[in-house]
Design an enzyme around this catalytic site. Structure first.
Site, mmCIF file in Angstrom:
data_model
loop_
_atom_site.group_PDB
_atom_site.id
_atom_site.type_symbol
_atom_site.label_atom_id
_atom_site.label_comp_id
_atom_site.label_asym_id
_atom_site.label_seq_id
_atom_site.Cartn_x
_atom_site.Cartn_y
_atom_site.Cartn_z
ATOM 1 N N LYS A 152 0.568 3.048 15.756
ATOM 2 C CA LYS A 152 1.124 4.391 15.909
ATOM 3 C C LYS A 152 0.614 5.524 15.074
ATOM 4 C CE LYS A 152 4.905 2.024 15.456
ATOM 5 N NZ LYS A 152 4.564 0.700 15.748
ATOM 6 N N ILE A 153 0.355 5.116 13.574
ATOM 7 C CA ILE A 153 0.255 5.967 12.874
ATOM 8 C C ILE A 153 -1.513 6.160 12.759
ATOM 9 C CG2 ILE A 153 -0.164 6.718 10.008
ATOM 10 C CD1 ILE A 153 2.470 5.087 9.716
ATOM 11 N N ASP A 172 -9.927 -2.722 14.760
ATOM 12 C CA ASP A 172 -8.437 -3.217 15.010
ATOM 13 C C ASP A 172 -8.774 -4.532 15.772
ATOM 14 O OD1 ASP A 172 -5.542 -3.878 15.862
ATOM 15 O OD2 ASP A 172 -5.128 -1.646 15.495
ATOM 16 N N CYS A 201 -3.737 0.124 8.598
ATOM 17 C CA CYS A 201 -3.443 -1.192 8.958
ATOM 18 C C CYS A 201 -2.291 -1.953 8.075
ATOM 19 C CB CYS A 201 -4.725 -2.350 9.172
ATOM 20 S SG CYS A 201 -5.678 -2.055 7.396
ATOM 21 N N PRO A 202 -1.442 -2.942 8.510
ATOM 22 C CA PRO A 202 -0.601 -3.529 7.618
ATOM 23 C C PRO A 202 -1.362 -4.219 6.470
ATOM 24 C CG PRO A 202 -0.555 -4.666 9.507
ATOM 25 C CD PRO A 202 -1.609 -3.579 9.708
ATOM 26 N N THR A 228 -3.131 5.677 2.839
ATOM 27 C CA THR A 228 -1.549 5.881 3.008
ATOM 28 C C THR A 228 -1.005 4.706 3.796
ATOM 29 O OG1 THR A 228 -2.048 6.704 5.142
ATOM 30 C CG2 THR A 228 -1.944 8.408 3.571
ATOM 31 N N ARG A 230 -1.001 0.523 2.488
ATOM 32 C CA ARG A 230 -0.378 0.064 1.222
ATOM 33 C C ARG A 230 -1.295 -0.353 0.160
ATOM 34 N NH1 ARG A 230 3.678 1.143 2.956
ATOM 35 N NH2 ARG A 230 5.345 0.040 3.773
ATOM 36 N N ASP A 254 -1.924 7.386 -1.569
ATOM 37 C CA ASP A 254 -0.501 7.661 -1.386
ATOM 38 C C ASP A 254 0.172 6.461 -1.796
ATOM 39 O OD1 ASP A 254 1.932 9.236 -0.640
ATOM 40 O OD2 ASP A 254 2.099 8.202 1.062
ATOM 41 N N GLU A 259 2.640 0.246 -7.587
ATOM 42 C CA GLU A 259 3.547 1.392 -7.511
ATOM 43 C C GLU A 259 4.866 1.133 -8.011
ATOM 44 O OE1 GLU A 259 2.580 2.544 -3.572
ATOM 45 O OE2 GLU A 259 4.662 2.207 -3.063
ATOM 46 N N HIS A 291 3.625 8.025 -2.699
ATOM 47 C CA HIS A 291 4.088 7.354 -1.378
ATOM 48 C C HIS A 291 5.264 8.680 -0.708
ATOM 49 C CE1 HIS A 291 4.927 3.123 0.289
ATOM 50 N NE2 HIS A 291 5.074 3.986 1.333
HETATM 51 P P1 NAI Z 1 1.469 -0.339 13.731
HETATM 52 O O1 NAI Z 1 2.266 -1.745 13.413
HETATM 53 O O2 NAI Z 1 1.760 0.295 14.672
HETATM 54 O O3 NAI Z 1 0.039 -0.480 13.581
HETATM 55 C C1 NAI Z 1 -0.815 -1.462 12.518
HETATM 56 C C2 NAI Z 1 -2.089 -1.631 13.413
HETATM 57 O O4 NAI Z 1 -2.927 -2.304 12.271
HETATM 58 C C3 NAI Z 1 -1.787 -2.357 14.691
HETATM 59 O O5 NAI Z 1 -2.596 -1.791 15.750
HETATM 60 C C4 NAI Z 1 -2.575 -3.712 14.385
HETATM 61 O O6 NAI Z 1 -3.246 -4.534 15.519
HETATM 62 C C5 NAI Z 1 -3.690 -3.335 13.452
HETATM 63 N N1 NAI Z 1 -4.058 -4.443 12.284
HETATM 64 C C6 NAI Z 1 -3.528 -5.669 12.003
HETATM 65 N N2 NAI Z 1 -4.273 -6.250 11.398
HETATM 66 C C7 NAI Z 1 -5.454 -5.675 11.179
HETATM 67 C C8 NAI Z 1 -6.556 -5.689 10.472
HETATM 68 N N3 NAI Z 1 -7.039 -6.939 9.709
HETATM 69 N N4 NAI Z 1 -7.626 -4.503 10.393
HETATM 70 C C9 NAI Z 1 -7.500 -3.604 10.934
HETATM 71 N N5 NAI Z 1 -6.466 -3.363 11.884
HETATM 72 C C10 NAI Z 1 -5.393 -4.436 11.735
HETATM 73 O O7 NAI Z 1 1.912 0.325 12.209
HETATM 74 P P2 NAI Z 1 2.056 1.828 11.759
HETATM 75 O O8 NAI Z 1 3.273 2.338 12.048
HETATM 76 O O9 NAI Z 1 0.838 2.445 12.379
HETATM 77 O O10 NAI Z 1 1.783 1.687 10.364
HETATM 78 C C11 NAI Z 1 0.548 1.410 9.557
HETATM 79 C C12 NAI Z 1 0.927 1.046 8.366
HETATM 80 O O11 NAI Z 1 1.031 2.336 7.464
HETATM 81 C C13 NAI Z 1 2.223 0.043 7.717
HETATM 82 O O12 NAI Z 1 1.831 -1.191 7.820
HETATM 83 C C14 NAI Z 1 2.471 0.547 6.367
HETATM 84 O O13 NAI Z 1 1.983 -0.142 5.447
HETATM 85 C C15 NAI Z 1 1.934 2.120 6.319
HETATM 86 N N6 NAI Z 1 3.018 3.118 6.180
HETATM 87 C C16 NAI Z 1 2.744 3.833 5.191
HETATM 88 C C17 NAI Z 1 3.955 4.875 4.937
HETATM 89 C C18 NAI Z 1 3.507 5.796 3.867
HETATM 90 O O14 NAI Z 1 4.729 6.676 3.539
HETATM 91 N N7 NAI Z 1 2.494 5.959 2.963
HETATM 92 C C19 NAI Z 1 5.113 5.080 5.730
HETATM 93 C C20 NAI Z 1 4.982 4.186 6.977
HETATM 94 C C21 NAI Z 1 3.990 3.243 7.153
#
Ligand code: NAI
Length: 328
Positions: A152-153, A172, A201-202, A228, A230, A254, A259, A291
């Site tokens: 999503k992000i 991805d 990515c996570p 941004t 982890r 971020d 942290e 963050h």
């Molecule tokens: P999401 O679950 O929608 O997307 C994560 C994407 O990463 C998925 O498409 C997945 O297939 C992909 N992925 C998995 N393993 C991978 C790899 N080895 N290489 C490349 N891509 C891979 O998650 P969303 O909502 O987009 O969030 C992404 C990350 O952003 C979260 O995991 C979290 O760590 C971080 N985050 C940071 C925030 C902040 O305030 N700085 C707030 C919210 C999330």
């Protein structure tokens, strides 16, 4: 139902406090950890954030004091031992989406700040210094932007960068149909071709230190890295060496691997003991924010809504739409 609400900030108390009646929130300033797990005594659920510790030991302690559910107020769940939670019969639910635009837009804000040096210009101009030396940036149009993670992000970020006229590369392993409109590449190609890289990515075993000494060496000289996602996605010590050698041109963070001891709290009167973080803060081409990617009005409203939905599903025994489990 009584809910122990860890790492509570004033804005949490305001937003979640409005829901009081439906839930009896016990707002605790402390992070959840081995020393603070006992505070959840008598609560059926704990409500936690990114830097709370939900390791096996802590989960065992929580279970002993009666906790049956963990309601994460965030998307990432790398701080939860999901195997242990399942063994202990503790349900874990998260907030999978809450304005992905908040984080994507913050990543762009960091990129633009570093590139056009508005943080430095702001200080200069306030002191009556209108000198331009040292403020030269680069055009974004035509640059190659690599994006790790097109969830999503990541997709919201890709869309913005395409709007700037950049070529967008996506890496991805599970790309969605929407992600396929961008140029999907293997990580080697992304490392080698990107002028700018943004991490969405996570944090998993395979993405831990995705950027380390070896991957910095394979990247384009002088590239920009925006994290941004982890902290653990980047080896910060290796980043310092890459900054010193000029291999990294700009670094935005971020999030930071260590942290937990510093972010979200006012540390301005104390002595920061983390020498890696302090060294990073000395570089003029490094921008660190605490963050705050998620921190918009819309995102917070989304977090409250989904967290309450998760708590409700747990108490009513309905379908838990946002449950996370070890085999998910
Ligand atoms: P999401 O679950 O929608 O997307 C994560 C994407 O990463 C998925 O498409 C997945 O297939 C992909 N992925 C998995 N393993 C991978 C790899 N080895 N290489 C490349 N891509 C891979 O998650 P969303 O909502 O987009 O969030 C992404 C990350 O952003 C979260 O995991 C979290 O760590 C971080 N985050 C940071 C925030 C902040 O305030 N700085 C707030 C919210 C999330």
């Amino acid at each position: 139902m009584k809910v122990a609400f860890y790492s509570a900030k004033e804005y949490d108390k305001e937003l979640f406090g409005e829901q009081e009646g439906e839930y009896d929130f016990l707002f605790l300033k402390d992070h959840l950890g081995e020393e603070t797990a006992a505070l959840a005594q008598g609560c059926r659920a704990v409500c936690v954030f990114v830097n709370d510790d939900l390791s096996r030991e802590v989960l065992e302690h929580l279970r002993q004091v009666g906790v049956e559910m963990v309601a994460l107020r965030c998307a990432g769940f790398n701080n939860v031992d999901l195997v242990a939670a399942a063994e202990l019969g503790i349900v874990v639910a998260r907030v999978p989406a809450y304005s992905p635009h908040a984080v994507a837009e913050h990543a762009v804000a960091m990129l633009l700040t570093l590139n056009r040096k508005t943080h430095r210009a702001y200080n200069r101009v306030r002191e009556g210094n209108f000198e331009l030396n040292g403020l030269m940036g680069f055009d974004l149009v035509g640059k190659t932007v690599g994006v790790f993670g097109s969830g999503k992000i990541g997709l919201a970020f890709c869309k913005i960068m395409r709007g700037f006229g950049c070529e967008v590369l996506v890496c991805d392993p599970f790309p969605s149909a929407e992600a396929k409109q961008y140029h999907l590449v293997e990580k080697e190609e992304l490392f080698e071709r990107s002028d700018i890289v943004s991490l969405h990515c996570p944090l998993l075993e395979e993405t831990h230190h995705l950027y380390d000494e070896a991957t910095f060496a394979r990247s384009k000289r002088g590239f920009t890295l925006i994290n941004t996602g982890r902290g653990g996605l980047v080896n910060a010590k290796a980043a310092i060496e890459a900054l010193k050698s000029g291999q990294i041109g700009y670094l935005a963070m971020d999030v930071y691997e260590e942290e937990k001891d510093y972010f979200f709290d006012d540390q301005s009167s104390g002595i920061i003991q983390d020498d890696v973080l302090m060294r990073l803060m000395t570089f003029p081409n490094v921008l660190i924010t605490g963050h705050q990617g998620f921190f918009t009005k819309e995102a917070l409203e989304g977090i409250v809504e989904t967290t309450l939905e998760n708590l409700r599903s747990f108490t009513l025994g309905g379908e838990m739409r946002h449950a996370v489990s070890a085999d998910a």
